[in-house]
Design an enzyme around this catalytic site. Structure first.
Site, PDB file in Angstrom:
ATOM      1  N   PHE A  36       0.844  -1.197   0.000  1.00 31.73           N
ATOM      2  CA  PHE A  36       0.000   0.000   0.000  1.00 31.73           C
ATOM      3  C   PHE A  36       0.881   1.249   0.000  1.00 31.73           C
ATOM      4  O   PHE A  36       0.691   2.166  -0.786  1.00 31.73           O
ATOM      5  CB  PHE A  36      -0.921  -0.005   1.229  1.00 31.73           C
ATOM      6  CG  PHE A  36      -1.929   1.110   1.246  1.00 31.73           C
ATOM      7  CD1 PHE A  36      -3.192   0.917   0.717  1.00 31.73           C
ATOM      8  CD2 PHE A  36      -1.608   2.356   1.773  1.00 31.73           C
ATOM      9  CE1 PHE A  36      -4.129   1.949   0.716  1.00 31.73           C
ATOM     10  CE2 PHE A  36      -2.526   3.391   1.779  1.00 31.73           C
ATOM     11  CZ  PHE A  36      -3.794   3.184   1.245  1.00 31.73           C
ATOM     12  N   SER A  82     -33.789  16.508  15.271  1.00 29.89           N
ATOM     13  CA  SER A  82     -33.441  15.491  16.264  1.00 29.89           C
ATOM     14  C   SER A  82     -34.512  14.407  16.202  1.00 29.89           C
ATOM     15  O   SER A  82     -35.262  14.339  15.239  1.00 29.89           O
ATOM     16  CB  SER A  82     -33.251  16.116  17.643  1.00 29.89           C
ATOM     17  OG  SER A  82     -34.466  16.406  18.235  1.00 29.89           O
ATOM     18  N   GLU A 113     -32.619   0.286  13.206  1.00 34.13           N
ATOM     19  CA  GLU A 113     -31.164   0.455  13.186  1.00 34.13           C
ATOM     20  C   GLU A 113     -30.704   0.725  14.604  1.00 34.13           C
ATOM     21  O   GLU A 113     -31.475   1.171  15.439  1.00 34.13           O
ATOM     22  CB  GLU A 113     -30.763   1.694  12.363  1.00 34.13           C
ATOM     23  CG  GLU A 113     -31.042   1.609  10.901  1.00 34.13           C
ATOM     24  CD  GLU A 113     -31.077   3.004  10.267  1.00 34.13           C
ATOM     25  OE1 GLU A 113     -30.176   3.807  10.559  1.00 34.13           O
ATOM     26  OE2 GLU A 113     -32.010   3.274   9.507  1.00 34.13           O
ATOM     27  N   LYS A 115     -28.826   2.947  17.374  1.00 41.32           N
ATOM     28  CA  LYS A 115     -28.598   4.381  17.543  1.00 41.32           C
ATOM     29  C   LYS A 115     -27.161   4.544  18.028  1.00 41.32           C
ATOM     30  O   LYS A 115     -26.839   4.253  19.171  1.00 41.32           O
ATOM     31  CB  LYS A 115     -29.588   4.956  18.559  1.00 41.32           C
ATOM     32  CG  LYS A 115     -29.551   6.463  18.652  1.00 41.32           C
ATOM     33  CD  LYS A 115     -30.768   6.966  19.425  1.00 41.32           C
ATOM     34  CE  LYS A 115     -30.855   8.472  19.428  1.00 41.32           C
ATOM     35  NZ  LYS A 115     -29.792   9.099  20.215  1.00 41.32           N
ATOM     36  N   ASP A 117     -23.812   6.161  19.244  1.00 36.74           N
ATOM     37  CA  ASP A 117     -23.615   7.269  20.172  1.00 36.74           C
ATOM     38  C   ASP A 117     -22.324   8.021  19.828  1.00 36.74           C
ATOM     39  O   ASP A 117     -21.241   7.640  20.229  1.00 36.74           O
ATOM     40  CB  ASP A 117     -23.540   6.709  21.601  1.00 36.74           C
ATOM     41  CG  ASP A 117     -23.847   7.783  22.625  1.00 36.74           C
ATOM     42  OD1 ASP A 117     -24.235   8.892  22.223  1.00 36.74           O
ATOM     43  OD2 ASP A 117     -23.689   7.507  23.818  1.00 36.74           O
ATOM     44  N   TYR A 224     -26.406   6.619   8.193  1.00 37.73           N
ATOM     45  CA  TYR A 224     -27.758   6.085   8.370  1.00 37.73           C
ATOM     46  C   TYR A 224     -28.852   6.798   7.593  1.00 37.73           C
ATOM     47  O   TYR A 224     -30.010   6.411   7.682  1.00 37.73           O
ATOM     48  CB  TYR A 224     -28.125   6.060   9.859  1.00 37.73           C
ATOM     49  CG  TYR A 224     -27.878   7.370  10.600  1.00 37.73           C
ATOM     50  CD1 TYR A 224     -28.656   8.493  10.341  1.00 37.73           C
ATOM     51  CD2 TYR A 224     -26.863   7.463  11.544  1.00 37.73           C
ATOM     52  CE1 TYR A 224     -28.424   9.676  11.002  1.00 37.73           C
ATOM     53  CE2 TYR A 224     -26.624   8.650  12.211  1.00 37.73           C
ATOM     54  CZ  TYR A 224     -27.409   9.756  11.938  1.00 37.73           C
ATOM     55  OH  TYR A 224     -27.184  10.927  12.582  1.00 37.73           O
ATOM     56  N   LYS A 311     -34.931   4.366  23.571  1.00 33.72           N
ATOM     57  CA  LYS A 311     -33.732   4.476  24.405  1.00 33.72           C
ATOM     58  C   LYS A 311     -33.577   3.262  25.302  1.00 33.72           C
ATOM     59  O   LYS A 311     -34.515   2.890  26.001  1.00 33.72           O
ATOM     60  CB  LYS A 311     -33.833   5.729  25.289  1.00 33.72           C
ATOM     61  CG  LYS A 311     -33.780   7.019  24.504  1.00 33.72           C
ATOM     62  CD  LYS A 311     -32.356   7.511  24.383  1.00 33.72           C
ATOM     63  CE  LYS A 311     -32.343   8.854  23.669  1.00 33.72           C
ATOM     64  NZ  LYS A 311     -31.235   9.691  23.952  1.00 33.72           N
ATOM     65  N   CYS A 405      -4.481  17.757  52.266  1.00 32.21           N
ATOM     66  CA  CYS A 405      -4.091  16.472  51.693  1.00 32.21           C
ATOM     67  C   CYS A 405      -4.413  15.346  52.667  1.00 32.21           C
ATOM     68  O   CYS A 405      -4.066  15.423  53.849  1.00 32.21           O
ATOM     69  CB  CYS A 405      -2.601  16.485  51.371  1.00 32.21           C
ATOM     70  SG  CYS A 405      -2.010  14.899  50.777  1.00 32.21           S
ATOM     71  N   CYS A 408      -0.706  14.075  53.826  1.00 31.66           N
ATOM     72  CA  CYS A 408       0.320  14.859  54.519  1.00 31.66           C
ATOM     73  C   CYS A 408      -0.240  16.126  55.150  1.00 31.66           C
ATOM     74  O   CYS A 408       0.506  16.920  55.719  1.00 31.66           O
ATOM     75  CB  CYS A 408       1.451  15.208  53.562  1.00 31.66           C
ATOM     76  SG  CYS A 408       0.971  16.435  52.337  1.00 31.66           S
ATOM     77  N   CYS A 423      -2.062  18.554  45.887  1.00 32.19           N
ATOM     78  CA  CYS A 423      -1.262  18.688  47.093  1.00 32.19           C
ATOM     79  C   CYS A 423       0.081  19.252  46.642  1.00 32.19           C
ATOM     80  O   CYS A 423       0.802  18.602  45.894  1.00 32.19           O
ATOM     81  CB  CYS A 423      -1.071  17.325  47.758  1.00 32.19           C
ATOM     82  SG  CYS A 423       0.230  17.372  49.010  1.00 32.19           S
ATOM     83  N   CYS A 429       5.077  14.856  50.716  1.00 31.39           N
ATOM     84  CA  CYS A 429       3.843  14.076  50.773  1.00 31.39           C
ATOM     85  C   CYS A 429       4.172  12.599  50.530  1.00 31.39           C
ATOM     86  O   CYS A 429       4.645  12.243  49.459  1.00 31.39           O
ATOM     87  CB  CYS A 429       2.882  14.615  49.713  1.00 31.39           C
ATOM     88  SG  CYS A 429       1.299  13.792  49.699  1.00 31.39           S
TER      89      CYS A 429
END
Ligand code: AMP
Ligand code: ZN
Length: 667
Positions: A36, A82, A113, A115, A117, A224, A311, A405, A408, A423, A429
């Site tokens: 390639f 949407s 299909e 969905k 994300d 899609y 959902k 902290c 310490c 810290c 520490c």
């Protein structure tokens, strides 16, 4: 003559496109990386020589290089809507009733299909070529991210056959989980906060200014929906099938269903099966399959009437938050941790969850003894997503974030723009001290055999070490009296420490634990500056000029170098004889001859040892990998190369070369 050149160029482009399609869309391999690259280089050379044949859709245009300071705003020719949501079978029956009434027929069928994300994208094509890629934005206007999108190899720049003359195709830019986890491992290794989730990381990637950076991220694009004035097909399903044929990545998990019951079977199947997908999904999208019916149904103010999302219930449980504790990392960053009543979530018992930082706790008003909702999104660390206020004890008090902290007691600081508290007691520490030493001795750093994390803590508690330089002052008589320490183990520790003086400079640099300086960055710095002294006197500007060194890393190095205790530590390391510069031999032997090539080494060799061979590869700019993949450029085979490796190499058509061939390559 020029006609011939054009023909060769066209042919090369077509071949390379087909290979990209096979690999990135179909997941098949038909050509080795090596072949390639040869073809791509040839094409690149021809395009340089004959600039009159430049074409924005050439496979040479995928590596990135364009910088976008401000993304142009573009008005969508067709609004990006949407989707309405549904959460139950009843919701879906209601939807079906509405559309059937609207259409005046009960003769409807649906496509189902997944969905995906990610971040939605609109791709425009004219005469078979990609013209632009625009983010969803507010649905009316989005950002022109064409330069970045071109680096995603599954998106065709040029279609493989006749489709529509002019159309838009919509999809989701996603970051597969594998790639996401790998990016996070690298971030954690250099002390940076991991990215929260693949979706935000994908959408953030689209807005990076440097397209070379985008090209490095393993983004993908799942499509899609086709939008055009006139679509010459009957159904949505058929349109997607045709689109797949001309090169678009349309996932195979699409099904035509004749009833809502059938739709629900699809939903139930994918509700569990989705956890086996390489990317995240958050539901199912159900669409009316017939395109005339879609036209008839049209849109509401917000969403198409002909589609609805279902959902999935996020895997969420509620449990009691017993206590909020705080952890210090080796760089001093504080992470608040929720200690939970054990709860089963997506197949594992969860007892702890990260609360990220003070802002998060305040935003969700999380308190001890609250009943909280814990969620597991995808495969990532569980998180507290909210509080069940109905169960809050009446005497509950708002959380006071740690001021000191946990280790310490030093007053924590929070720099402007930083989400985390730190810290600042870097050298006092305990967790930071032992954390730094543990990092120093780790396998990828100084690789000090025999010395483990617990022994480091023990040595620290006994007052024998405060920093990594102290290791080199340790005497065996000091170690033997330690609890559970045999003489032999003590000897191993001392020997291991002694041996580490030979560890090459780039590893020492990584071992120092400078914030944001991970393995790769350390290598880059070592090669560039060749000695710690040169690096430590480098200015901020000079540092940012080094390949891959950004402002944050540069600042961190400057801070490190200006600190008197660090300067003293480095002096001590020098006196003990550690490698604080590239060896003379190394400096003499560096070349770029194998730049960009990945080697797998297998078998027994005669002229060099296997390690020498690997070193020679790296000295000449190449990379060594332990397993054969599509990415491998060459396999250097000695005697007795494993038969399964050979078969794999042959099936992927990766050139197998001998030790002699390799030596010739670098001389
Ligand atoms: P939401 O963002 O929850 O309103 O959902 C709508 C978004 O889902 C759309 O804008 C798309 O970006 C996205 N989406 C993901 N997969 C699909 C799909 N298969 N069909 C349509 N939209 C999808
Ligand atoms: Zn501390």
């Amino acid at each position: 003559m020029n006609q011939d050149i054009l023909e060769i160029i066209t042919q090369l482009r077509e071949e390379l496109r087909q290979h990209n399609y096979n690999y990135y869309v179909l997941d098949n391999v038909a050509i080795s990386d090596y072949d390639f690259d040869i073809k791509l280089n040839k094409l690149q050379a021809l395009e340089e020589q004959y600039p009159q044949y430049f074409d924005t859709t050439s496979p040479t245009q995928r590596v990135g290089g364009e910088i976008t300071k401000n993304f142009r705003t573009i008005t969508h020719e067709n609004r990006m809507y949407s989707l309405d949501n549904s959460y139950s079978k009843e919701d879906l029956f209601d939807w079906e009733k509405r559309i059937q009434k609207n259409l005046g027929t009960e003769n409807t069928e649906y496509t189902c299909e997944l969905k995906y994300d990610g971040a939605s994208i609109n791709l425009s094509y004219k005469n078979g070529k990609l013209i632009s890629a625009v983010t969803r934005g507010d649905g009316f206007k989005g950002d022109d991210v064409t330069a970045n999108i071109k680096t995603i190899k599954s998106i065709p720049l040029q279609l493989k056959g006749q489709f529509l003359d002019s159309f838009e195709i919509r999809g989701e830019i996603i970051l597969p989980l594998d790639g996401f986890n790998k990016m996070n491992e690298e971030r954690i290794a250099v002390g940076e906060d991991p990215y929260r989730n693949p979706r935000n990381t994908a959408s953030g990637s689209l807005k990076l200014q440097d397209s070379v950076e985008v090209a490095k991220r393993p983004l993908d694009c799942l499509l899609y929906h086709v939008v055009a004035n006139k679509i010459p097909f009957e159904t949505h399903f058929e349109t997607l099938e045709k689109a797949r044929k001309v090169g678009f990545k349309i996932p195979k998990a699409i099904k035509v269903c004749k009833s809502i019951d059938a739709v629900f079977e699809f939903i139930n199947f994918w509700d569990t099966e989705r956890h086996n997908l390489p990317y995240e999904t958050d539901g199912i999208v159900i669409k009316v399959n017939n395109l005339h019916q879609q036209d008839e149904l049209g849109f509401t103010e917000k969403a198409p009437r002909w589609a609805i999302a279902y959902k999935f219930k996020a895997e969420q449980e509620s449990t009691v938050l017993n206590e909020i504790t705080y952890q210090v990392g080796r760089t001093g960053a504080i992470t608040p941790v929720a200690n939970l009543g054990p709860v089963q979530l997506a197949g594992t018992t969860v007892k702890r969850a990260s609360l990220h930082n003070a802002d998060q706790i305040e935003k969700l008003d999380i308190r001890e003894r609250d009943t909280v909702f814990v969620e597991k999104g995808g495969e990532i660390i569980p998180k507290v997503v909210g509080v069940d206020f109905s169960k809050r004890p009446s005497d509950s008090q708002p959380t006071q974030y740690a001021t000191h902290c946990p280790d310490c007691e030093t007053l924590l600081v929070r720099k402007e723009g930083d989400a985390k508290h730190y810290c600042p007691n870097e050298f006092g520490c305990p967790t930071q001290i032992t954390g730094r030493i543990q990092h120093f001795i780790s396998r990828k750093a100084m690789n000090i055999d025999g010395l483990g994390a617990e022994t480091v803590e023990l040595l620290f508690e006994e007052g024998l070490i405060y920093n990594y330089a102290d290791l080199y002052d340790l005497r065996i008589e000091q170690i033997i009296p330690l609890e559970r320490m045999a003489e032999k183990s003590a000897q191993n520790i001392v020997d291991g420490i002694e041996l580490s003086k030979k560890v090459p400079f780039e590893k020492v640099l990584f071992a120092l634990g400078i914030r944001f300086v991970g393995e790769t960055v350390a290598k880059k710095l070592a090669k560039h500056y060749k000695s710690i002294d040169k690096m430590m006197v480098a200015s901020f500007e000079d540092l940012t000029n080094v390949d891959e060194i950004g402002d944050r890393i540069a600042q961190s190095i400057v801070d490190f170098s200006n600190d008197l205790s660090n300067i003293q530590l480095i002096d001590r390391l020098r006196n003990y004889g550690l490698q604080l510069e590239m060896s003379a031999e190394f400096q003499a032997n560096q070349t770029d001859k194998l730049q960009g090539k990945i080697f797998v080494v297998s078998g027994v060799f005669h002229q060099m040892s296997r390690n020498e061979l690997k070193k020679a590869i790296e000295d000449n700019g190449g990379k060594v990998s332990s397993s054969i993949s599509k990415k491998t450029s060459y396999i250097v085979a000695g005697d007795n190369m494993g038969p399964s490796k050979r078969t794999k190499a042959e099936s992927l058509e990766i050139p197998i070369i001998t030790e002699g061939d390799f030596i010739e390559m670098i001389t």
